[in-house]
Design a protein around this motif. Structure first.
Motif, PDB file in Angstrom:
ATOM      1  N   ARG A 265       0.821  -1.206   0.000  1.00 10.48           N
ATOM      2  CA  ARG A 265       0.000   0.000   0.000  1.00 10.48           C
ATOM      3  C   ARG A 265       0.863   1.268   0.000  1.00 10.48           C
ATOM      4  N   ILE A 266       0.280   2.346  -0.507  1.00  6.38           N
ATOM      5  CA  ILE A 266       0.942   3.652  -0.497  1.00  6.38           C
ATOM      6  C   ILE A 266       0.031   4.634   0.225  1.00  6.38           C
ATOM      7  N   MET A 267       0.606   5.295   1.233  1.00  8.95           N
ATOM      8  CA  MET A 267      -0.184   6.209   2.074  1.00  8.95           C
ATOM      9  C   MET A 267       0.172   7.656   1.800  1.00  8.95           C
ATOM     10  N   ASN A 268      -0.786   8.558   2.066  1.00  7.69           N
ATOM     11  CA  ASN A 268      -0.486   9.990   2.011  1.00  7.69           C
ATOM     12  C   ASN A 268      -0.231  10.520   3.425  1.00  7.69           C
ATOM     13  N   SER A 269      -0.089  11.820   3.536  1.00  7.82           N
ATOM     14  CA  SER A 269       0.316  12.423   4.820  1.00  7.82           C
ATOM     15  C   SER A 269      -0.732  12.232   5.911  1.00  7.82           C
ATOM     16  N   GLU A 270      -1.965  11.906   5.510  1.00 11.15           N
ATOM     17  CA  GLU A 270      -3.009  11.679   6.515  1.00 11.15           C
ATOM     18  C   GLU A 270      -3.200  10.198   6.833  1.00 11.15           C
ATOM     19  N   GLY A 271      -2.378   9.342   6.221  1.00 14.60           N
ATOM     20  CA  GLY A 271      -2.476   7.914   6.475  1.00 14.60           C
ATOM     21  C   GLY A 271      -3.507   7.206   5.615  1.00 14.60           C
ATOM     22  N   HIS A 272      -4.087   7.937   4.650  1.00 12.11           N
ATOM     23  CA  HIS A 272      -5.030   7.286   3.735  1.00 12.11           C
ATOM     24  C   HIS A 272      -4.249   6.492   2.680  1.00 12.11           C
ATOM     25  N   VAL A 273      -4.736   5.287   2.381  1.00 10.07           N
ATOM     26  CA  VAL A 273      -4.122   4.487   1.320  1.00 10.07           C
ATOM     27  C   VAL A 273      -4.631   5.031  -0.013  1.00 10.07           C
ATOM     28  N   VAL A 274      -3.740   5.667  -0.772  1.00  9.25           N
ATOM     29  CA  VAL A 274      -4.153   6.339  -2.013  1.00  9.25           C
ATOM     30  C   VAL A 274      -3.800   5.541  -3.260  1.00  9.25           C
ATOM     31  N   ALA A 275      -2.947   4.532  -3.099  1.00  9.75           N
ATOM     32  CA  ALA A 275      -2.525   3.750  -4.265  1.00  9.75           C
ATOM     33  C   ALA A 275      -1.936   2.434  -3.801  1.00  9.75           C
ATOM     34  N   SER A 276      -1.663   1.565  -4.762  1.00  6.49           N
ATOM     35  CA  SER A 276      -0.986   0.310  -4.465  1.00  6.49           C
ATOM     36  C   SER A 276       0.128   0.095  -5.481  1.00  6.49           C
ATOM     37  N   LEU A 277       1.238  -0.412  -4.991  1.00  7.72           N
ATOM     38  CA  LEU A 277       2.405  -0.705  -5.827  1.00  7.72           C
ATOM     39  C   LEU A 277       2.567  -2.216  -5.897  1.00  7.72           C
ATOM     40  N   SER A 278       2.810  -2.757  -7.075  1.00  8.55           N
ATOM     41  CA  SER A 278       3.010  -4.204  -7.140  1.00  8.55           C
ATOM     42  C   SER A 278       4.096  -4.606  -8.120  1.00  8.55           C
ATOM     43  N   VAL A 279       4.619  -5.799  -7.887  1.00 11.49           N
ATOM     44  CA  VAL A 279       5.569  -6.418  -8.809  1.00 11.49           C
ATOM     45  C   VAL A 279       4.916  -7.712  -9.268  1.00 11.49           C
ATOM     46  N   VAL A 280       4.941  -7.973 -10.559  1.00 12.60           N
ATOM     47  CA  VAL A 280       4.333  -9.192 -11.088  1.00 12.60           C
ATOM     48  C   VAL A 280       5.433 -10.075 -11.680  1.00 12.60           C
ATOM     49  N   VAL A 281       5.494 -11.306 -11.203  1.00 10.62           N
ATOM     50  CA  VAL A 281       6.560 -12.224 -11.647  1.00 10.62           C
ATOM     51  C   VAL A 281       5.957 -13.504 -12.221  1.00 10.62           C
ATOM     52  N   ARG A 282       6.731 -14.161 -13.069  1.00 12.75           N
ATOM     53  CA  ARG A 282       6.300 -15.451 -13.593  1.00 12.75           C
ATOM     54  C   ARG A 282       6.368 -16.472 -12.455  1.00 12.75           C
ATOM     55  N   THR A 283       5.304 -17.236 -12.289  1.00 11.03           N
ATOM     56  CA  THR A 283       5.255 -18.221 -11.208  1.00 11.03           C
ATOM     57  C   THR A 283       6.451 -19.160 -11.301  1.00 11.03           C
ATOM     58  N   GLY A 284       7.158 -19.301 -10.181  1.00 17.95           N
ATOM     59  CA  GLY A 284       8.285 -20.227 -10.154  1.00 17.95           C
ATOM     60  C   GLY A 284       9.611 -19.595 -10.527  1.00 17.95           C
ATOM     61  N   SER A 285       9.575 -18.422 -11.185  1.00 18.86           N
ATOM     62  CA  SER A 285      10.830 -17.792 -11.612  1.00 18.86           C
ATOM     63  C   SER A 285      11.548 -17.165 -10.430  1.00 18.86           C
ATOM     64  N   VAL A 286      10.768 -16.755  -9.455  1.00 19.09           N
ATOM     65  CA  VAL A 286      11.349 -16.091  -8.302  1.00 19.09           C
ATOM     66  C   VAL A 286      10.397 -16.294  -7.119  1.00 19.09           C
TER      67      VAL A 286
ATOM     68  N   ILE B 263       7.750   5.830  -1.426  1.00 25.86           N
ATOM     69  CA  ILE B 263       6.759   6.670  -2.131  1.00 25.86           C
ATOM     70  C   ILE B 263       5.831   7.324  -1.108  1.00 25.86           C
ATOM     71  N   SER B 264       5.416   6.558  -0.099  1.00 27.12           N
ATOM     72  CA  SER B 264       4.543   7.106   0.943  1.00 27.12           C
ATOM     73  C   SER B 264       5.221   8.276   1.665  1.00 27.12           C
ATOM     74  N   ARG B 265       6.486   8.129   1.975  1.00 29.14           N
ATOM     75  CA  ARG B 265       7.226   9.204   2.637  1.00 29.14           C
ATOM     76  C   ARG B 265       7.261  10.442   1.742  1.00 29.14           C
ATOM     77  N   ARG B 266       7.444  10.200   0.459  1.00 34.50           N
ATOM     78  CA  ARG B 266       7.477  11.306  -0.515  1.00 34.50           C
ATOM     79  C   ARG B 266       6.137  12.049  -0.502  1.00 34.50           C
ATOM     80  N   LEU B 267       5.051  11.305  -0.156  1.00 34.32           N
ATOM     81  CA  LEU B 267       3.708  11.903  -0.090  1.00 34.32           C
ATOM     82  C   LEU B 267       3.433  12.498   1.294  1.00 34.32           C
ATOM     83  N   GLY B 268       4.432  12.424   2.178  1.00 33.49           N
ATOM     84  CA  GLY B 268       4.280  13.064   3.476  1.00 33.49           C
ATOM     85  C   GLY B 268       3.945  12.113   4.614  1.00 33.49           C
ATOM     86  N   TRP B 269       3.805  10.820   4.314  1.00 31.26           N
ATOM     87  CA  TRP B 269       3.515   9.862   5.375  1.00 31.26           C
ATOM     88  C   TRP B 269       4.768   9.617   6.197  1.00 31.26           C
TER      89      TRP B 269
END
Lengths: 259, 259
Positions: free
Chosen positions: B207-228, B244-250
């Motif tokens: 999750r990605i939070m803003n300065s008020e602690g609200h979850v404003v976005a989500s960051l993900s990595v997608v990998v091929r099953t079994g590759s990692v 990123i959250s810190r950059r938004l003030g969290w």
């Protein structure tokens, strides 16, 4: 159907006027501001804005003001070229940024202006007014000169005949001088623009071709005047531009169209 | 003013229907297709489409078909959060990409779906259906589970009560099982989703939070099953999300809102 008080102005044009009231620097507008900008009676503006909000084209912020909605952003990503060009160019722009640590911009022609599709910037680099989605004048920005020099002769004529805004003492506004510059841009495929748009900012721009040799975009690096020799930056800008062009199917044998 | 044949349907809703006819995978539509998709009489569709084209909201392609215009793309870039979040997150996404060489995605909540704001992909990485501006289901994508788990209880209820589409045998469609998963996502701030949306693709999301602690976005990595091992990827996804959250003030002391 509510009646319109101005029969000459269709509901659709009012709706589009409301949407296009939002601009860089005016991303949040109150109902009163929207009514004023479009010249619509307050109740009409209110009704249409609520309809746009309901459809997700606009959104109402916590402060009661209106802004462009995420759904409109999504719709915008479907514009042909824009997203694919941006995605394709991004890795090469990153490499150029890694090599130079200067602003890197990608722009396309829209009407009589250049529109910035993508920009990479260092947090502490030279402050620029432009932003993604923002516009630059054709006659005095690096990407603008490149795009104009490869545009249809009618557009060149229109721009040279029109008002050539002077941003500072360096801005070239003499149509004959500009015409000579554009010919040089066509010949070399590059533009070196020193402080014509923003004093203290030099732009080094090159063209990007597609598989048919049409110039579809321009890539530029913007540096603080005096911090780096534009000539020293030029080769890397050219090679990155050619790399993106090759990715679009262009090959050195393919003739570049010159408007 | 032309009369409308359906008094219940306003001109503005017709215009918006025409605009929102364009979707990922249907970025170019003929006049006939637009009339069919919106249920508008051909002459009405034609008149409105020409008006939209004149305003730059649509553009007519060389093949005569219509597409979203660059001016609408520009308008979309003014959507709050979208462009600033994208620009702010980009450097961190690049670093994550450099560290992992896997797909990196940034998504936000829109209605009952997750919308991809930005994606970085290796040219030869696992093929994904999603693209920038594209949508992912909330109940079975990594970013979707993160966004849903921090959404308002009413939305969670609505999604769990609604149709939970099964994409393959791994998709969790049992509301009770999902509710337990969401509680776990809220507790850890992370989601590990194995092949529920696309067989052979695992998603590691945070999750990605803003300065008020609200979850404003989500960051993900997608990998091929079994590759990692997803577990091996998780720490870097978490740290990038926090950066990123810190950059938004969290800051770590700020309580994260949980719907």
């Amino acid at each position: 159907m509510p009646r319109t008080s101005e029969p000459g102005r269709s509901v659709s044009s009012r709706l589009l006027d409301l949407l296009f009231s939002f601009e860089p620097g005016e991303t949040e507008l109150s109902l009163a501001e929207l009514a004023r900008k479009t010249g619509l009676p307050h109740p009409t503006a209110r009704r249409l804005v609520l309809e746009l909000t309901k459809a997700g084209a606009l959104e109402q912020r916590a402060n009661g003001r209106f802004a462009v909605g995420l759904r409109l952003w999504q719709l915008g990503t479907l514009a042909p070229l824009t997203e694919s060009l941006r995605t394709m160019a991004q890795p090469y722009m990153e490499d150029l940024y890694t090599a130079l640590h200067q602003h890197v911009q990608l722009a396309v022609l829209e009407g009589r202006e250049a529109v910035i599709l993508e920009r990479l910037s260092a947090p502490r680099a030279l402050g620029l007014v432009s932003q993604v989605g923002g516009r630059l004048p054709l006659h005095c920005s690096g990407v603008g000169k490149i795009l104009l020099s490869h545009a249809a002769p009618e557009l060149v004529q229109e721009v040279l005949d029109g008002e050539l805004q002077r941003f500072n003492s360096k801005t070239v506004v003499d149509p004959d001088a500009l015409r000579r510059e554009l010919a040089e841009c066509r010949r070399t495929g590059c533009a070196l623009v020193r402080g014509e748009l923003t004093e203290g900012a030099d732009s080094i721009a090159t063209r990007i071709m597609n598989s048919e040799g049409h110039v579809v975009a321009s890539l530029s690096v913007v540096v603080r005047t005096g911090s780096v020799q534009p000539q020293a930056v030029l080769p890397s800008v050219i090679t990155s531009g050619l790399a993106i062009s090759r990715r679009l199917g262009w090959r050195p044998g393919i003739k570049v169209w010159q408007g």
